[in-house]
Design a protein around this motif. Structure first.
Motif, short mmCIF file in Angstrom:
data_model
loop_
_atom_site.label_atom_id
_atom_site.label_comp_id
_atom_site.label_asym_id
_atom_site.label_seq_id
_atom_site.Cartn_x
_atom_site.Cartn_y
_atom_site.Cartn_z
N PHE A 22 4.82 -8.96 -12.17
CA PHE A 22 4.29 -10.05 -11.29
C PHE A 22 3.56 -9.53 -10.19
CE2 PHE A 22 8.62 -8.89 -9.32
CZ PHE A 22 8.48 -9.06 -8.13
N VAL A 23 2.62 -10.35 -9.59
CA VAL A 23 1.83 -9.87 -8.46
C VAL A 23 2.11 -10.79 -7.25
CG1 VAL A 23 -0.71 -9.70 -7.77
CG2 VAL A 23 0.03 -9.38 -10.17
N MET A 24 2.27 -10.04 -6.08
CA MET A 24 2.39 -10.70 -4.99
C MET A 24 1.23 -10.47 -3.89
SD MET A 24 5.24 -12.64 -5.00
CE MET A 24 5.33 -12.88 -3.31
N ARG A 25 0.55 -11.37 -3.40
CA ARG A 25 -0.15 -11.19 -2.46
C ARG A 25 0.04 -11.77 -1.09
NH1 ARG A 25 -5.79 -11.45 -4.63
NH2 ARG A 25 -5.39 -9.28 -5.01
N PRO A 26 0.23 -11.05 0.10
CA PRO A 26 0.78 -11.86 1.37
C PRO A 26 -0.43 -12.26 1.89
CG PRO A 26 0.67 -9.57 1.74
CD PRO A 26 0.33 -9.66 0.21
N PRO A 27 -0.16 -13.57 2.78
CA PRO A 27 -1.41 -14.02 3.20
C PRO A 27 -1.47 -13.55 4.84
CG PRO A 27 0.69 -15.55 3.45
CD PRO A 27 0.97 -14.42 2.51
N GLY A 28 -2.54 -13.62 5.28
CA GLY A 28 -2.65 -13.19 6.80
C GLY A 28 -2.91 -11.55 7.27
N TRP A 29 -2.87 -10.87 6.17
CA TRP A 29 -2.85 -9.44 6.34
C TRP A 29 -4.18 -8.94 6.47
CZ3 TRP A 29 0.81 -5.23 4.28
CH2 TRP A 29 2.16 -5.63 4.64
N GLY A 30 -5.35 -9.78 6.48
CA GLY A 30 -6.68 -9.18 6.79
C GLY A 30 -6.96 -8.32 5.60
N SER A 31 -6.33 -8.46 4.47
CA SER A 31 -6.78 -7.42 3.40
C SER A 31 -6.64 -8.24 1.97
CB SER A 31 -5.56 -6.35 3.33
OG SER A 31 -5.69 -5.69 2.32
N ASP A 32 -7.12 -7.67 0.97
CA ASP A 32 -6.86 -8.43 -0.26
C ASP A 32 -5.77 -7.62 -1.00
OD1 ASP A 32 -8.02 -5.93 -0.89
OD2 ASP A 32 -9.69 -6.99 -2.45
N ILE A 33 -4.78 -6.88 -0.28
CA ILE A 33 -3.79 -5.82 -0.88
C ILE A 33 -2.90 -6.90 -1.74
CG2 ILE A 33 -2.14 -6.37 1.16
CD1 ILE A 33 -1.51 -3.29 0.86
N CYS A 34 -2.41 -6.37 -2.77
CA CYS A 34 -1.27 -6.93 -3.64
C CYS A 34 -0.27 -5.95 -4.20
CB CYS A 34 -1.82 -8.03 -4.48
SG CYS A 34 -2.77 -7.02 -5.94
N LYS A 82 -10.34 -3.97 0.20
CA LYS A 82 -10.94 -4.22 1.33
C LYS A 82 -9.57 -4.33 2.32
CE LYS A 82 -11.79 -8.95 0.46
NZ LYS A 82 -12.40 -10.02 0.29
N CYS A 83 -10.08 -4.09 3.60
CA CYS A 83 -8.96 -4.25 4.63
C CYS A 83 -9.94 -4.43 5.99
CB CYS A 83 -8.03 -2.97 4.88
SG CYS A 83 -6.64 -3.19 6.06
N SER A 84 -9.53 -5.61 6.44
CA SER A 84 -10.50 -5.87 7.84
C SER A 84 -9.68 -5.64 9.02
CB SER A 84 -11.04 -7.40 7.87
OG SER A 84 -10.20 -8.20 7.61
#
Length: 170
Positions: A22-34, A82-84
């Motif tokens: 399963f894939v989780m992507r947290p909001p508000g991290w300034g990144s597309d990390i998952c 990416k990470c801003s």
């Protein structure tokens, strides 16, 4: 299927020949990390065999307090392009009441000039009161990921993906 939870996190299932995730992507991290995590017993078993075959329980037993044996309780891939902005965080804080290690190793070599791992040397484990006093960007150190090498850190370790982006998607 992509779904939202009350916390705003995005989750969806990923079925592959290597297992179910399963894939989780947290909001508000300034990144597309998952995080791509094991989603069934068979897939988790594959990661547990790697954990044991590499001798990780024996290697880390002297540095982690335990009553019986060390166990792997989670395994996942961390993916980002990416990470801003920095998102300094600890995987575990004292209030969670656990001793845990995080082991990160890349699956291939990447350009070391692109975003790596930023971390803070604080000299003590973090707790929730530290959230008001996060390390400044100027005080951070940098770890460069290298294939075949792992960075391992314990509870209360402040870290973030370095600001930047991937030069390519491969």
């Amino acid at each position: 299927e992509l779904s939202s939870t009350a916390s705003g996190r995005r989750r969806h299932a990923l079925r592959t020949g290597a297992g179910n995730f399963f894939v989780m992507r947290p909001p508000g991290w300034g990144s597309d990390i998952c995080w791509i995590s094991c989603d069934d017993e068979e897939t988790m078993g594959r990661f547990e065999r790697i954990f044991r075959d590499m001798g990780l329980p024996q290697a880390f037993a002297p540095v982690v307090g335990h009553s019986n044996q060390l166990r792997m309780y989670s395994a996942f891939y961390v993916v980002r392009t990416k990470c801003s902005k920095l998102k300094m965080h600890c995987d575990y804080v004292r209030e969670v009441g656990t001793d845990a290690l995080t082991l990160i190793t890349p699956i291939r070599d990447y350009d070391p000039s692109h975003f790596q791992l930023n971390y803070a040397r604080t000299g003590r484990p973090a707790d929730l009161s530290d959230l008001d006093h996060l390390p400044s960007r100027a005080s951070l150190e940098r770890y460069i990921y290298r294939r075949g090498r792992a960075v391992v850190f314990g509870s209360g370790f402040w870290h973030s993906t370095e600001v930047g982006g991937s030069a390519s998607m491969d």
